[in-house]
Design a protein around this motif. Structure first.
Motif, short mmCIF file in Angstrom:
data_model
loop_
_atom_site.label_atom_id
_atom_site.label_comp_id
_atom_site.label_asym_id
_atom_site.label_seq_id
_atom_site.Cartn_x
_atom_site.Cartn_y
_atom_site.Cartn_z
N VAL A 292 43.64 30.16 43.07
CA VAL A 292 43.49 31.22 44.07
C VAL A 292 42.98 32.48 43.38
O VAL A 292 43.60 32.98 42.43
CB VAL A 292 44.81 31.53 44.79
N ARG A 293 41.87 33.00 43.88
CA ARG A 293 41.34 34.28 43.39
C ARG A 293 41.06 35.17 44.60
O ARG A 293 40.40 34.73 45.55
CB ARG A 293 40.07 34.08 42.56
N THR A 294 41.56 36.39 44.55
CA THR A 294 41.45 37.29 45.70
C THR A 294 40.68 38.55 45.32
O THR A 294 41.10 39.29 44.42
CB THR A 294 42.83 37.67 46.24
N SER B 223 40.13 35.80 49.84
CA SER B 223 40.73 34.88 48.87
C SER B 223 39.98 33.56 48.88
O SER B 223 39.74 32.99 49.94
CB SER B 223 42.20 34.62 49.21
N ILE C 21 40.39 33.76 54.13
CA ILE C 21 40.80 32.76 53.16
C ILE C 21 39.74 31.66 53.21
O ILE C 21 39.47 31.11 54.28
CB ILE C 21 42.18 32.15 53.50
N SER D 210 33.90 32.37 43.98
CA SER D 210 34.76 33.45 43.50
C SER D 210 34.02 34.38 42.56
O SER D 210 34.32 35.58 42.50
CB SER D 210 36.00 32.87 42.81
N SER E 102 40.81 41.49 39.67
CA SER E 102 41.60 40.47 40.34
C SER E 102 42.16 39.47 39.34
O SER E 102 41.51 39.11 38.37
CB SER E 102 40.76 39.73 41.39
#
Length: 356
Positions: free
Chosen positions: A99-101, A119, A226, A238, A251
């Motif tokens: 997960v990268r936001t 995300s 998302i 991402s 992030s």
């Protein structure tokens, strides 16, 4: 998971320097309690010396303790070298999603109108990474072939976690794979996305093909999103999403392994960026992503750890908002200067909150 024990995976070049800055913020005199740190040296030299045994030991420690904080490491190019430590860690920890936001950095103008958090929830294993590759024939008739693989349980983890995260944050689930061109392979993820949508009817769901996702990403503003993705798609996506908000150093990246209820069983947090060898020893690299990675681990701990996590996150963003910026954000603060400011703000917040 034991929030008071963190497995620390030491890295390489600037990655190791930024890990040091993040650990300064996690010191007992800053957050108000002591963390036990189990350290493993994942420098290229030590991985070669141990033939990756140190990587396997680190993965076992994270499985046992539940939390790991990793510095950026180097993957050598040689086919017969030690390879990527990330691949070993992901497989042996049992990580299913990454997960990268991307989020607004105060005082930094985002690109393309991106304002709300985005995300990317991608597969941590399988797909193009780890695929079997070979070549056949010679000359102009030579062909290159690759056999890729995805698993339904990983597709289900990506889809289910995306909807759970969307429900928790008020976001919509957006995007998806190229399921029209690849209904058997990429369609498996789409099937699990549709299944999760049925289980979470209150979450807004806007499936898109991956190429349309890239195109619409620039035009979409307002709602937090998302985006569930295959491993390769999510890696590329991402790397686009994070710079939209001003810097890839803004992030953290989370590798998540789940229990049967899709609750985190083990976490490994790191910065989304690499080792930045050109910045090594210059005290100018941005430590914010590594600092946020440490806070992300505390967020999954007990109440005291969660309060410390909030204080660290707020302090990092407030520092930037008030002009304490490293050069990548248009400022003049050094790595250690930025960390000093975050430490000062974190201490003050925790003292005030305790008094209240």
């Amino acid at each position: 998971m034991d929030a008071r024990t963190i497995v620390v995976l030491e890295g390489y070049e600037t990655g190791q320097e930024l890990l040091y800055e993040a650990l300064r913020v996690l010191a007992a005199d800053v957050i108000g309690f002591t963390l036990e740190l189990q350290r493993f040296d994942l420098s290229l030299e030590n991985r070669r010396r141990t033939q990756n045994a140190v990587v396997h030991e680190a993965a076992a420690a994270i499985r046992s303790q539940g939390m790991g904080l990793k510095a950026a490491t180097v993957t050598p190019e040689g086919r017969d070298d030690v390879g990527s430590p990330n691949r070993i860690l992901r497989e042996e920890i049992g990580g299913q999603v990454i997960v990268r936001t991307g989020r607004r950095i105060p005082g930094v103008v985002p690109l393309g109108g991106a304002h709300s958090p985005i995300s990317v929830v991608r597969m941590a294993v399988g797909d193009a990474y780890g695929a079997k590759e070979w070549r056949e024939g010679e000359g102009d008739d030579e062909v290159a072939l690759r056999t890729e693989r995805i698993e339904r349980r990983i597709c289900r983890s990506v889809a289910e976690y995306s909807f759970l995260l969307a429900a928790r944050t008020g976001a919509k689930v957006f995007g998806g794979p190229k399921y029209t061109v690849s209904p058997t392979y990429e369609g498996m993820l789409k099937e699990e996305m549709d299944r999760a949508a049925d289980l979470h009817p209150d979450v807004r769901y806007e499936p898109q093909l991956i190429d349309a996702t890239f195109a619409l990403l620039i035009a979409s503003t307002g709602d937090p999103m998302i985006i569930p993705a295959l491993n390769r798609d999510g890696d590329i996506l991402s790397d686009l999403v994070l710079p939209l908000f001003g810097s890839i150093a803004g992030s953290e990246s989370l590798l998540v392994a789940f229990d049967e209820s899709y609750q985190p069983r083990a976490l490994m947090a790191e910065a989304a960026h690499g080792t930045a060898p050109s910045l090594q020893g210059k005290n100018v690299a941005n430590p914010m992503a590594m600092i946020l990675a440490g806070a992300a681990l505390l967020q999954h701990g007990d109440e005291q750890a969660q309060i410390a996590a909030r204080a660290i996150r707020e302090s990092a963003l407030e520092a930037v908002a008030e002009g304490v910026k490293t050069p990548d954000l248009g400022g003049h603060a050094g790595s250690s200067e930025f960390t000093d400011d975050v430490i000062r703000r974190t201490k003050t917040k925790l003292e005030v909150w305790a008094a209240l």
